[in-house]
Structures are given as C-alpha cells and as structure tokens.
Design an enzyme around this catalytic site. Structure first.
Site, PDB file in Angstrom:
ATOM      1  N   GLU A 276       0.854  -1.199   0.000  1.00  0.00           N
ATOM      2  CA  GLU A 276       0.000   0.000   0.000  1.00  0.00           C
ATOM      3  C   GLU A 276       0.886   1.244   0.000  1.00  0.00           C
ATOM      4  OE1 GLU A 276      -2.979   0.001  -0.651  1.00  0.00           O
ATOM      5  OE2 GLU A 276      -4.261   1.238   0.604  1.00  0.00           O
TER       6      GLU A 276
ATOM      7  N   HIS B  27     -11.867  -3.552  -4.984  1.00  0.00           N
ATOM      8  CA  HIS B  27     -11.466  -3.698  -3.587  1.00  0.00           C
ATOM      9  C   HIS B  27     -12.060  -4.970  -2.989  1.00  0.00           C
ATOM     10  CE1 HIS B  27     -11.808  -2.059   0.783  1.00  0.00           C
ATOM     11  NE2 HIS B  27     -10.731  -2.766   0.628  1.00  0.00           N
TER      12      HIS B  27
HETATM   13  P1  NAD Z   1       1.087  -8.184   1.451  1.00  0.00           P
HETATM   14  O1  NAD Z   1       2.192  -7.436   2.065  1.00  0.00           O
HETATM   15  O2  NAD Z   1       0.635  -9.465   2.060  1.00  0.00           O
HETATM   16  O3  NAD Z   1       1.446  -8.501  -0.084  1.00  0.00           O
HETATM   17  C1  NAD Z   1       2.016  -7.601  -0.951  1.00  0.00           C
HETATM   18  C2  NAD Z   1       2.812  -8.399  -1.958  1.00  0.00           C
HETATM   19  O4  NAD Z   1       3.225  -7.539  -3.015  1.00  0.00           O
HETATM   20  C3  NAD Z   1       4.092  -9.014  -1.380  1.00  0.00           C
HETATM   21  O5  NAD Z   1       4.129 -10.385  -1.684  1.00  0.00           O
HETATM   22  C4  NAD Z   1       5.207  -8.259  -2.085  1.00  0.00           C
HETATM   23  O6  NAD Z   1       6.376  -9.048  -2.302  1.00  0.00           O
HETATM   24  C5  NAD Z   1       4.534  -7.892  -3.400  1.00  0.00           C
HETATM   25  N1  NAD Z   1       5.157  -6.773  -4.063  1.00  0.00           N
HETATM   26  C6  NAD Z   1       5.596  -5.608  -3.536  1.00  0.00           C
HETATM   27  N2  NAD Z   1       6.123  -4.818  -4.504  1.00  0.00           N
HETATM   28  C7  NAD Z   1       6.024  -5.499  -5.663  1.00  0.00           C
HETATM   29  C8  NAD Z   1       6.410  -5.221  -7.004  1.00  0.00           C
HETATM   30  N3  NAD Z   1       7.001  -4.091  -7.318  1.00  0.00           N
HETATM   31  N4  NAD Z   1       6.127  -6.134  -7.943  1.00  0.00           N
HETATM   32  C9  NAD Z   1       5.535  -7.303  -7.622  1.00  0.00           C
HETATM   33  N5  NAD Z   1       5.175  -7.613  -6.365  1.00  0.00           N
HETATM   34  C10 NAD Z   1       5.403  -6.729  -5.397  1.00  0.00           C
HETATM   35  O7  NAD Z   1      -0.113  -7.155   1.342  1.00  0.00           O
HETATM   36  P2  NAD Z   1      -1.681  -7.443   1.206  1.00  0.00           P
HETATM   37  O8  NAD Z   1      -2.304  -7.462   2.539  1.00  0.00           O
HETATM   38  O9  NAD Z   1      -1.882  -8.585   0.277  1.00  0.00           O
HETATM   39  O10 NAD Z   1      -2.176  -6.092   0.500  1.00  0.00           O
HETATM   40  C11 NAD Z   1      -1.986  -5.826  -0.843  1.00  0.00           C
HETATM   41  C12 NAD Z   1      -2.864  -4.698  -1.288  1.00  0.00           C
HETATM   42  O11 NAD Z   1      -4.226  -5.034  -1.009  1.00  0.00           O
HETATM   43  C13 NAD Z   1      -2.620  -3.377  -0.581  1.00  0.00           C
HETATM   44  O12 NAD Z   1      -2.843  -2.337  -1.491  1.00  0.00           O
HETATM   45  C14 NAD Z   1      -3.672  -3.356   0.503  1.00  0.00           C
HETATM   46  O13 NAD Z   1      -4.033  -2.074   0.915  1.00  0.00           O
HETATM   47  C15 NAD Z   1      -4.814  -4.010  -0.203  1.00  0.00           C
HETATM   48  N6  NAD Z   1      -5.840  -4.616   0.661  1.00  0.00           N
HETATM   49  C16 NAD Z   1      -5.473  -5.301   1.777  1.00  0.00           C
HETATM   50  C17 NAD Z   1      -6.454  -5.863   2.569  1.00  0.00           C
HETATM   51  C18 NAD Z   1      -6.078  -6.655   3.794  1.00  0.00           C
HETATM   52  O14 NAD Z   1      -6.953  -6.950   4.607  1.00  0.00           O
HETATM   53  N7  NAD Z   1      -4.845  -7.033   3.948  1.00  0.00           N
HETATM   54  C19 NAD Z   1      -7.805  -5.734   2.232  1.00  0.00           C
HETATM   55  C20 NAD Z   1      -8.136  -5.043   1.064  1.00  0.00           C
HETATM   56  C21 NAD Z   1      -7.147  -4.492   0.295  1.00  0.00           C
END
Ligand code: NAD
Length: 735
Positions: free
Chosen positions: A416, A464
């Site tokens: 994020e 989302h």
């Molecule tokens: P996370 O940290 O579990 O996963 C993020 C992944 O992205 C990691 O595996 C990382 O290695 C990868 N990454 C980072 N930079 C990268 C790049 N340049 N190229 C390719 N891969 C890359 O995070 P998450 O919880 O899965 O969240 C991801 C997104 O979803 C965020 O934008 C977050 O706000 C959103 N989101 C999260 C939730 C939640 O409950 N966790 C809910 C809705 C939305």
C-alpha cells in the site's frame, strides 16, 4: 399445465415433473402452487392411477419460493395484510397435507395413494418442504446437490410445513441446526440427518421412485404423526427430555442472536408450542408465527436486501450497457495475502491466472496458498484430485512480465504505497495489451490519484476485495474520475465470474465500507476513553446484531492497522482532523505492543493458543469506569449511528449511487446488523422523524459527528423514506 407436467405410465404411476419455463432453476410461484394442486387432484381422482412421483426436469429440484409471492399475498389482502398472509400460508399447508393424506380414510388410514419424491439435485426451502410431505424421499447422488431449509438466512423461517415436519420427524434437538442455522446438506449427509430416505444413482432416480410407489402398502404411507401412539423424538416440551432440549435451545439461540433476529425466536416458539398439539394444529401454529415474522419490518427488509437486491446487483443492475467483458486471463501483481486469495478465487472460476511477485519464491508461495485451500477441500471430500490439478494448472506463478502479454484484466495487490504502485502500473502497462483493464486492490489510496500513473486512466479502476478473499462475499468497485464504462463492466463481469456480490461507488476517502466501519471502531475506543464499561460497549454492539463488538473487531484487524489509518488520516486532513479520546486509546495500546489478536494481546486477553479470553483489565486501570454509566440504548445509538450516518453522507456526496448497494454492501462487507436489512433499511424501519431526533440528541450530548444529514431532515419533513425516495421504484418513476 405449463409448470408441472403430468403423465401416467403403463403401471399407472403418475409423474408430476416441475419445469418452470424460461428458468434454469425452479422457483415456486402462485401459478406453480395452483398447477401442483391440480396435478395432485387429477392423480388422486383417477382410479387408474396407483400413485405419484414428484420430480423436476431440471438438474436441480428447486431453489425455493419466489419471495415476491409473500409480498403479493400481503399486498393483495389490502387492509388486512396479516389475514392475507395467514390464509395464503394455510393454503400451502392444505396443499402439502393433501400429499400426505390424499384419499386415506381418516380412521383406518387405508386407501391413500403413495407419493414419492425424486429429487435430482438441490432442493431448498419449499423444494424440500414438498419432499418432506411425500411418503418417501429419493435423492440422486449428485455431488453438487444441497438439501435444506435456508429461510432463516433471509430473516424468515420455513413456513410451508418445513418447521412442523422436521420437528415431528427428528425432534427439536436434531431439527435445530437445520432450522436455526439454515444448514444445506449434501445428499449423503441429508440421509444421515434423516431428512432423505435413499440416495440413488442419478440415472436410476425416477425408476427407483416409481418402483417404490408401485409396491408401497397402506402402512408405508402413514406418516408417524398420523399413526396411533405417535411420540415426538426427544420428547415433547413438557417431557423431561423435551424440557432440557428447550432450555438448551433457548440459551443457544439467545447466545447466537442476542435476541436481535425475530425469526429465530419465533421459530423456537413455534417449535415449542407445536410439540404439545396434534399435527394439524401444529401447522396452524406454524402459520401464525410465520405470519407474525412476515409482518415484522425486519423480514421484508432482509428479504429485500439479502435476496431481491443482492440478486439484482449480481445480475448487473448497475452495469453500463457495453459488450460482454468476461475475463479470460487475469494478471495479478503481488502474491501476498490478498493477491494469493484473488488468484485462488479466479482460478477456481475457470479464469487463467498469471501471478507475479518480485521473487520467484514469493510468487510460488502465493500459488501454494491455493494448494493449501484445495488440500483442505480434498480432506473434506469437497474437492477431487482432478479439480485440484485443474485449478492449480491455471495459475502461472512467475516474475516475468512477458507472461502478461495476453491478459485482459490486471489486479494489482502490491504494498500500500503510492510510489510502488505507480512504478508497477507503468511497468505493467508496457507489458499488457492496449485494451486491457488495470484494477488496483488498494484499500485506502484514492483511485483518481493512483490513475495519474496510468497512460490510460479511463481503463483504470479500483476492485477492492475484503479479507479473507475466499470467504468474503462483497467486492467494492471504485470509479476514479476518469474511469470509463468498459472498465466498470469488466470489473462487474469479473466479480460475477468469481460469484461474489459487487457494489459500484465513486472515489472518496475509504470508499464506502471502510468509511462506515472506521467510525464504528473509533466510537468504541472513544467510549473506553470516556470510562464507559468496555463490556457494556461490546454487549451493546452484539445485541444490535453486529457480529463483533468494536473492540473485538479492532483486535481482529489489528491495533497497528488502526494506528496507521489514524496517522495517515491526520496527515491528509491536517488541522481539520477531529482528535479524540479514540486516538489516545489506540496510541496507548499500540505503544504498549498490544497489537490485537496477532500479538495475543489487545483490548482482550488471549491464552497461549491464541483463544480470546476476557477484556483486558488494564483498560480499566488506565481509563477507570465513570461513576455514572450510560444506558444501553444510548450506547447502541452511538454505535449504530456512527456507521449509518457515514452511509447517508456517502449517498449525499454521490460516493454511493444506489441505496440498494449501500444496504447489501453493509451486510456483506462488514456484517452490519443483518436483521435490519442495512443502514438505509434500518433508518426506514426507525422512521426519518425518529432518526432525526436521535441524531439531534446525540449531537447535543456527544458532538458534531452525529449532526443529522440534510437528506434525512428532508425525508422527516416530507414524511418520506429512503426506499420511497431513492429506491428503484422511485427512480423508475422519475425517469
Ligand atoms: P502483502 O504485504 O501481504 O502482499 C504484498 C505483496 O506484493 C508481497 O508479496 C510483495 O512481495 C509484493 N510486491 C511488492 N512490490 C512489488 C512489485 N514491485 N512487484 C511485484 N510484487 C510486489 O499485502 P496485502 O495485505 O496482500 O495487500 C496488498 C494490497 O491489497 C494493498 O494495497 C492493501 O491495501 C490491499 N488490501 C489489503 C487488505 C487486507 O486486509 N490485507 C484488504 C483489502 C485491500
């Protein structure tokens, strides 16, 4: 007859085959009931007919009642809606009772005609209630079939004899999970539970049912409750065993619903009363309680949101009129918690997936998440080896952007961070076809701002998901300022493919769901800082029908998430940020390392296995209980209005475009008081005038955040309601 087809074979066995024209699934309509009635009359009157098999021409038996019927029965009765509903329900009882008793002599129990049920697949609600009235139930060994009475899920209970028959067949204890939880069972489990007699190979279904009818004797077709000396399994209410059952069931229901769902309580009352009377009186009791539930505004609101409107949104009520945008191949960037979940639901829906992360290990780990879920499914016998192999074969876990050359949709789920997301957007757009749509799964960053990194912002959109992706039913689609219709249609078609429910909103801070839920958790933390007893806060929320109290919810989503959101909001709002006691409470827990469930410490205490225990006593040391505690209603009004007023403001600000989405999104997205039908339905049940009075009172006592939105004041002034003014009927009339 056009809905139930009637034929008689050489052995004199009549088959009534349900085949609602133009639909893939049978649902019961008033015309359907009339034809079933006529078909039965014809079979029972014809001396050449030995017995009847009721079946379906479709792959399933029935999805249930067309719930519009209930509204029609009520509306047709004019000034006496309860009478209309009661009489309509009793007509259904007479029809199903006719199956059981037909030409049988009441005294000797002889001379009736056997009726068997041949169910090829799923049978829900009235589908199973028809089956329960027959003398023998045969179900095909269809692995996709689900059998049960899910009425409680939309705020009613089985009212076409399902309650009375299950209670009389199984006893209250065994019938309880089926009735009170709306459990749908696979055929073998349904047989184990005693609601189905035989599970047979699909191609032998009809022949087996007919063979049974052919050989059935008078004794085979007397229902236990019509036989002399019938005793209810587990004992009637006044029997010592029955007494124990009801004491337990009452406690269980109250524990689960906290008294917030009228249907569950009514169901149990009906079950209690019907254990003490003859079966025909039991049916009347069922009809009276059913009518009472239908007359409660909660049931109409739940049916409207959880059945009618949910279905309308899934069928694309707000989809722009552009060509089909079915997704063939999706590229998912970021294989973390969210990306891995999105890959799983996509591959499960038959969509090819390219799952990308920075390192091959991370991409593989994302794919192994699907493997884990599929293995779990296999251990529960819900997934076959072939299915597991096919789903996994659809996921290409890689670091190579060249694999994105033929995707038609991207879902970005990297960290994020605006900068990282911008870099990823540019790199991805260089690799994908020019007409592919780019979606971001951000939960907090404005879509319009993220779209500035895109060379084609009209193809840029927010999709989302909620966590955990495989369980949560809602997906919020967010339009940036420049997002075009094709992108919206693409997102909606994708959500339809993965069988979730979409809402489409405009771009604004926290979109819709998080915008409403954040004030709820904040209000809880704020009350802690004011010295409100924490157990009162949590209990008040539960009794409103919220699945989790605000303090427990904060523990589940983690204190650091709350802390980070608070910091980011402060940074974005500057001096306008409304600092409150909630910030002190969250900061204090954060600094103490009490980060919630994941840290085994937060608002609650947890044992070493992570099981939640009592509220942390340290809260009261730091914020001692005030001498004078607020009453329950005040706490409930604060917790409910904190969410609901945000929903109304979202409507006022054109973030929310359709109140149906506001209601359905609230229940599916964060479990908002399901009995109410959603925030707008709740305000309508309350009445605008009363809602305004509550807001004014809360504003005076607790501050500006409860200021009544103008829209609500206008409705109160005009004696109108949200559904009256903004519902689909009102919109159609204005168009
Ligand atoms: P996370 O940290 O579990 O996963 C993020 C992944 O992205 C990691 O595996 C990382 O290695 C990868 N990454 C980072 N930079 C990268 C790049 N340049 N190229 C390719 N891969 C890359 O995070 P998450 O919880 O899965 O969240 C991801 C997104 O979803 C965020 O934008 C977050 O706000 C959103 N989101 C999260 C939730 C939640 O409950 N966790 C809910 C809705 C939305």
């Amino acid at each position: 007859m056009t809905i139930f087809h009637y034929d008689v074979d050489a052995d004199g066995i009549a088959t009534l085959t349900w085949d609602l024209p133009g639909k893939s699934m049978n649902v019961m309509t008033l015309e359907g009931l009339a034809e079933l009635n006529d078909g039965l009359d014809k079979a029972f009157a014809d001396e050449a007919v030995k017995g009847v098999v009721i079946t379906s021409a479709k792959k399933d038996f029935a999805g249930g009642m067309d719930l519009n019927i209930l509204a029609k029965m009520r509306d047709d009765a004019g000034d006496e809606p309860a009478k209309g509903l009661f009489e309509g329900t009793m007509r259904m009882h007479h029809l199903l009772r006719k199956i059981e008793r037909n030409n049988m002599d009441k005294k000797t129990k002889k001379g009736g005609k056997p009726v068997a049920w041949a169910c090829p697949g799923t049978a829900a609600g009235i589908g199973l209630e028809i089956g329960l009235a027959t003398h023998r139930r045969f179900v095909a060994d269809n692995p996709k079939a689900k059998i049960g009475l899910p009425e409680i899920m939309v705020g009613i209970f089985p009212g076409a004899g399902g309650t009375a028959r299950l209670v009389h067949m199984l006893g209250v204890m065994a019938a309880s999970p089926l009735l009170l939880e709306g459990k749908m069972l696979a055929p073998a489990k349904a047989k184990g539970a005693g609601i189905v007699d035989e599970v047979v190979p699909a191609d032998e279904l009809l022949a087996t049912a007919k063979a049974w009818v052919k050989d059935a004797t008078d004794a085979d077709i007397v229902k236990p409750w019509d036989a002399k000396g019938y005793k209810m399994p587990g004992g009637a209410a006044y029997h010592p065993a029955g007494f124990q059952t009801f004491v337990g069931a009452n406690a269980m229901i109250h524990g689960k619903t906290q008294g917030a769902f009228p249907a569950a309580k009514a169901l149990l009352s009906a079950a209690y009363e019907m254990t003490m009377v003859p079966f025909d009186t039991a049916l009347k009791i069922e009809a009276r309680w059913f009518t009472k539930v239908l007359m409660n505004p909660s049931s109409s609101a739940m049916i409207r949101s959880l059945f009618l409107n949910k279905e309308a949104l899934e069928k694309g009520a707000n989809r722009p009129a552009v060509a089909d945008q079915t997704v063939k191949k999706v590229g998912i960037i970021g294989a973390g918690m969210m990306g891995a979940g999105i890959a799983y639901v996509s591959a499960l829906a038959g969509i090819d997936v390219v799952l990308i992360d920075q390192k091959q290990d991370a991409a593989d780990k994302g794919k192994s998440y699907s493997e884990g879920l599929l293995d779990k499914g296999m251990s529960r016998k819900k997934v076959t080896q072939e299915k597991k192999d096919a789903v996994l074969a659809r996921i290409n876990a890689t670091t190579d952007y060249a694999a994105l050359s033929d995707v038609d949709l991207i879902v970005e789920a990297v960290f994020e961070d605006t900068g990282i997301k911008a870099t990823v957007t540019k790199a991805v757009e260089d690799a994908i076809p020019a007409d592919a749509i780019f979606a971001t799964n951000t939960s907090t960053l404005p879509i319009t701002e993220l779209a500035t990194a895109s060379a084609r912002p009209e193809q840029f959109i927010g999709i989302h998901f909620f966590s955990p992706v495989d369980k949560m039913l809602l997906v919020e689609i967010i339009k940036g300022e420049k997002t075009g219709d094709v992108a919206v249609a693409k997102a909606l078609d994708f959500v339809r493919q993965i069988k979730k429910t979409p809402i489409v909103v405009n771009d604004a801070r926290f979109f819709y769901a998080n915008r409403c839920i954040i004030p709820y958790v904040n209000e809880g933390a704020r009350m802690v800082s004011e010295g409100v007893e924490p157990a009162l806060i949590e209990g008040a929320a539960k009794q409103l029908g919220m699945p989790l109290g605000p303090l427990q919810l904060t523990d589940e989503t983690s204190i650091d998430l709350g802390y980070n959101i608070m910091k980011a909001t402060k940074a974005a709002m500057g001096d306008a940020y409304p600092q409150s006691g909630a910030d002190d409470v969250i900061t204090s827990l954060y600094e103490a390392g009490r980060l919630g469930r994941k840290a085994n410490a937060g608002f609650y205490e947890y044992d070493e296995k992570g099981k939640r225990q009592m509220l942390w006593t340290g809260l009261r040391d730091q914020w001692p209980n005030a001498d004078e505690q607020p009453d329950l209603t005040t706490v409930q009004h604060r917790l409910a209005m904190a969410q609901v007023l945000e929903a109304v403001r979202a409507l006022e600000e054109d973030v929310l475009l359709d109140i149906r989405e506001g209601d359905v999104g609230a229940i599916l997205g964060w479990g908002f008081m399901p009995w109410s039908g959603g925030p707008f339905s709740w305000l309508d049940i309350l009445g605008a005038e009363k809602a305004v009075a509550i807001c004014d009172d809360l504003t005076e006592k607790f501050g500006e955040r409860f200021t009544c939105p103008q829209i609500l004041r206008d409705l109160a002034k005009d004696g109108d309601s949200f559904y009256g003014r903004f519902g689909p009927k009102a919109e159609a009339a204005a168009a």
